[in-house]
Scaffold this active site. Structure first.
Site, short mmCIF file in Angstrom:
data_model
loop_
_atom_site.label_atom_id
_atom_site.label_comp_id
_atom_site.label_asym_id
_atom_site.label_seq_id
_atom_site.Cartn_x
_atom_site.Cartn_y
_atom_site.Cartn_z
N ASN A 35 30.35 41.00 10.31
CA ASN A 35 31.10 39.96 9.64
C ASN A 35 31.70 40.58 8.39
O ASN A 35 31.00 40.76 7.40
CB ASN A 35 30.19 38.78 9.29
CG ASN A 35 30.92 37.71 8.48
OD1 ASN A 35 32.14 37.76 8.34
ND2 ASN A 35 30.17 36.76 7.94
N TRP A 36 32.95 40.90 8.47
CA TRP A 36 33.60 41.59 7.34
C TRP A 36 33.84 40.68 6.14
O TRP A 36 34.19 41.14 5.07
CB TRP A 36 34.95 42.18 7.79
CG TRP A 36 34.84 43.39 8.65
CD1 TRP A 36 33.70 44.07 9.00
CD2 TRP A 36 35.93 44.10 9.26
NE1 TRP A 36 34.02 45.15 9.78
CE2 TRP A 36 35.38 45.19 9.97
CE3 TRP A 36 37.31 43.91 9.28
CZ2 TRP A 36 36.17 46.09 10.68
CZ3 TRP A 36 38.10 44.80 9.99
CH2 TRP A 36 37.53 45.88 10.68
N LYS A 37 33.75 39.36 6.35
CA LYS A 37 34.08 38.40 5.30
C LYS A 37 35.50 38.70 4.78
O LYS A 37 36.36 39.07 5.57
CB LYS A 37 33.01 38.42 4.20
CG LYS A 37 31.59 38.26 4.81
CD LYS A 37 30.52 38.04 3.81
CE LYS A 37 29.18 37.89 4.54
NZ LYS A 37 28.07 37.63 3.63
N HIS B 6 28.97 29.29 8.62
CA HIS B 6 28.37 30.31 7.74
C HIS B 6 27.98 29.65 6.42
O HIS B 6 28.68 28.74 5.94
CB HIS B 6 29.37 31.44 7.51
CG HIS B 6 28.73 32.63 6.85
ND1 HIS B 6 28.43 32.67 5.51
CD2 HIS B 6 28.28 33.80 7.38
CE1 HIS B 6 27.84 33.82 5.24
NE2 HIS B 6 27.73 34.53 6.35
N GLU C 38 28.32 30.57 3.49
CA GLU C 38 29.37 30.61 2.47
C GLU C 38 30.37 29.48 2.67
O GLU C 38 30.91 28.94 1.71
CB GLU C 38 30.05 31.99 2.49
CG GLU C 38 29.12 33.04 1.88
CD GLU C 38 29.27 34.44 2.46
OE1 GLU C 38 30.29 34.74 3.09
OE2 GLU C 38 28.32 35.23 2.27
N GLU D 280 20.48 32.90 9.14
CA GLU D 280 20.79 33.66 7.94
C GLU D 280 20.21 32.94 6.72
O GLU D 280 20.86 32.04 6.15
CB GLU D 280 22.30 33.80 7.77
CG GLU D 280 22.99 34.51 8.91
CD GLU D 280 24.29 35.16 8.48
OE1 GLU D 280 24.41 36.37 8.66
OE2 GLU D 280 25.17 34.46 7.95
N GLY E 99 23.48 39.28 1.13
CA GLY E 99 24.13 40.05 0.07
C GLY E 99 23.23 40.37 -1.10
O GLY E 99 23.70 40.79 -2.16
N SER F 45 21.26 41.04 4.68
CA SER F 45 20.90 42.39 4.23
C SER F 45 20.38 43.29 5.34
O SER F 45 19.49 44.13 5.12
CB SER F 45 19.90 42.32 3.06
OG SER F 45 20.48 41.64 1.96
N GLY G 206 26.77 41.74 7.26
CA GLY G 206 27.86 41.67 6.30
C GLY G 206 28.14 43.03 5.69
O GLY G 206 28.80 43.88 6.29
N GLY G 207 27.60 43.28 4.51
CA GLY G 207 27.92 44.49 3.73
C GLY G 207 27.87 45.78 4.52
O GLY G 207 28.80 46.60 4.46
P1 13P Z 1 24.88 40.78 4.22
O1 13P Z 1 24.57 41.65 5.42
O2 13P Z 1 25.90 41.41 3.30
O3 13P Z 1 23.63 40.33 3.53
O4 13P Z 1 25.60 39.46 4.77
C1 13P Z 1 24.99 38.75 5.80
C2 13P Z 1 25.94 37.74 6.30
O5 13P Z 1 26.24 36.77 5.62
C3 13P Z 1 26.54 37.96 7.62
O6 13P Z 1 27.23 36.84 8.06
#
Ligand code: 13P
Length: 255
Positions: A9-11, A95, A97, A167, A173, A212, A233-234
Site C-alpha cells: 500500500n503505497w499510500k 483503511h 487513515e 491493521e 507507521g 510496521s 505500507g512504508g
Molecule cells: P506501515 O507498514 O507503514 O505501518 O503501514 C501499514 C498500513 O497502513 C498498510 O495499509
C-alpha cells in the site's frame, strides 16, 4: 487452502516516473515467487501506467480507495467501473487513515465493498482498533462492530471474494509491530466472526496483517495459523524490501 497474499500500500507516494522505476526493479525479483499472490495498491494517478508495466506478470493491480456510486456528481471521486477499466483486480476499502482522517463509516465501507464486487474487483476490507480502544479493553467490541458493519452488504455467495486486513492503528507507521501472538489472537477473533457471518466459507477468507511489517518480522507473523498475508505500507516503497517480504519463506532460514 488459503494462498498467502502480500500487498503493497503505497499510500500517497510516488510519481509516474518513480512508480515505473519501482516496477522495473520489483518484477525480476519476484519472478520466482510461487504460491503467493502479490498486489500493488498504488495512487489513482499511476494506476494506468503501473497497470501497463505489470502486463504479462503475475502481480495484481489495486486501488487504495473507491466511491460506491458508478457515476454522478461526486467531484474528485473514482468509481468501481473506472477501476475495472484500468484492470484493477483489488481495491482497499476502510483503511484506518480513511476512517480517521476522512470520517468514513462502516456503512460507507460496506457500500464500497459491495460496489466493487459488482464489478468483479476484490475488496481488501481493513479493520483495526486504536491504542485507546486497546487500552480500554474495547478491542473485541471495535473489531466485531467493524466486521459486522463493513461486510453487511457482501452477498453470502461472494464471501470467498473478499480479503480482510487487520491493521491495529497503533502499529501503523510507528515501527511498533503487533507481536505474532497479539496479531494471531485478533486474527482468530476475526476468523470466528467471519464463520458466524458466512458459515464454512468464512474459513476460506484470507486475513492479512498490517502495521510496521518489514522483511525482518514478516516470517514470524506468517507462521501464525490465521495470518494469511500482509498489507505493507512504508517497507513497500522500496522494491528490494518488498521483494524480501514477498519471499518471506526464505527469511525464516536466515533467522
Ligand atoms: P506501515 O507498514 O507503514 O505501518 O503501514 C501499514 C498500513 O497502513 C498498510 O495499509
Amino acid at each position: 487452502m488459503r494462498h498467502p497474499i502480500l500487498a503493497a500500500n503505497w499510500k500517497m507516494h510516488k510519481t509516474v516516473g518513480e512508480a515505473t522505476a519501482f516496477v522495473a526493479r520489483l518484477l525480476p525479483r519476484v519472478e520466482e515467487a510461487r504460491g503467493v499472490e502479490i498486489v500493488l495498491a498504488v495512487p489513482f494517478t499511476v494506476l494506468e501506467r503501473v497497470g501497463r508495466s505489470l502486463e504479462g506478470s503475475a502481480v495484481h493491480l489495486a486501488a487504495q480507495n473507491v466511491h460506491p456510486e458508478e457515476q454522478g456528481a461526486f467531484t474528485g471521486e473514482i468509481s468501481p467501473g473506472m477501476l475495472a477499466d484500468l484492470g484493477c483486480r483489488y481495491a482497499i476499502v476502510g483503511h484506518s487513515e480513511r476512517r480517521v482522517l476522512f470520517a468514513e463509516t462502516d456503512d460507507f465501507v460496506a457500500r464500497k465493498a459491495a460496489a466493487l464486487l459488482e464489478r468483479d474487483i476484490l475488496p481488501i476490507v481493513c479493520v483495526g482498533e486504536s491504542l485507546e480502544d486497546r487500552e480500554a479493553k474495547r478491542t473485541w467490541d471495535v473489531l466485531g462492530a467493524q466486521i459486522q458493519g463493513s461486510l453487511a452488504r457482501v452477498p453470502d455467495e461472494l464471501a470467498g471474494e473478499i480479503v480482510i486486513a487487520y491493521e491495529p492503528v497503533w502499529a501503523i507507521g510507528t515501527g511498533r509491530t503487533a507481536t505474532p501472538e497479539i496479531a494471531q489472537e485478533a486474527h482468530a477473533f476475526i476468523r470466528d466472526r467471519l464463520a458466524n457471518r458466512f458459515g464454512a466459507a468464512g474459513a476460506q477468507i484470507r486475513i492479512q496483517y498490517g502495521g510496521s511489517v518489514n522483511p525482518e518480522n514478516v516470517y514470524a507473523l506468517m507462521q501464525q495459523p490465521d495470518i494469511d498475508g500482509a498489507l505493507v505500507g512504508g517497507a513497500s516503497l522500496d522494491p528490494e524490501a518488498f521483494a524480501r517480504i514477498v519471499a518471506f519463506e526464505s527469511q525464516g532460514s536466515v533467522q
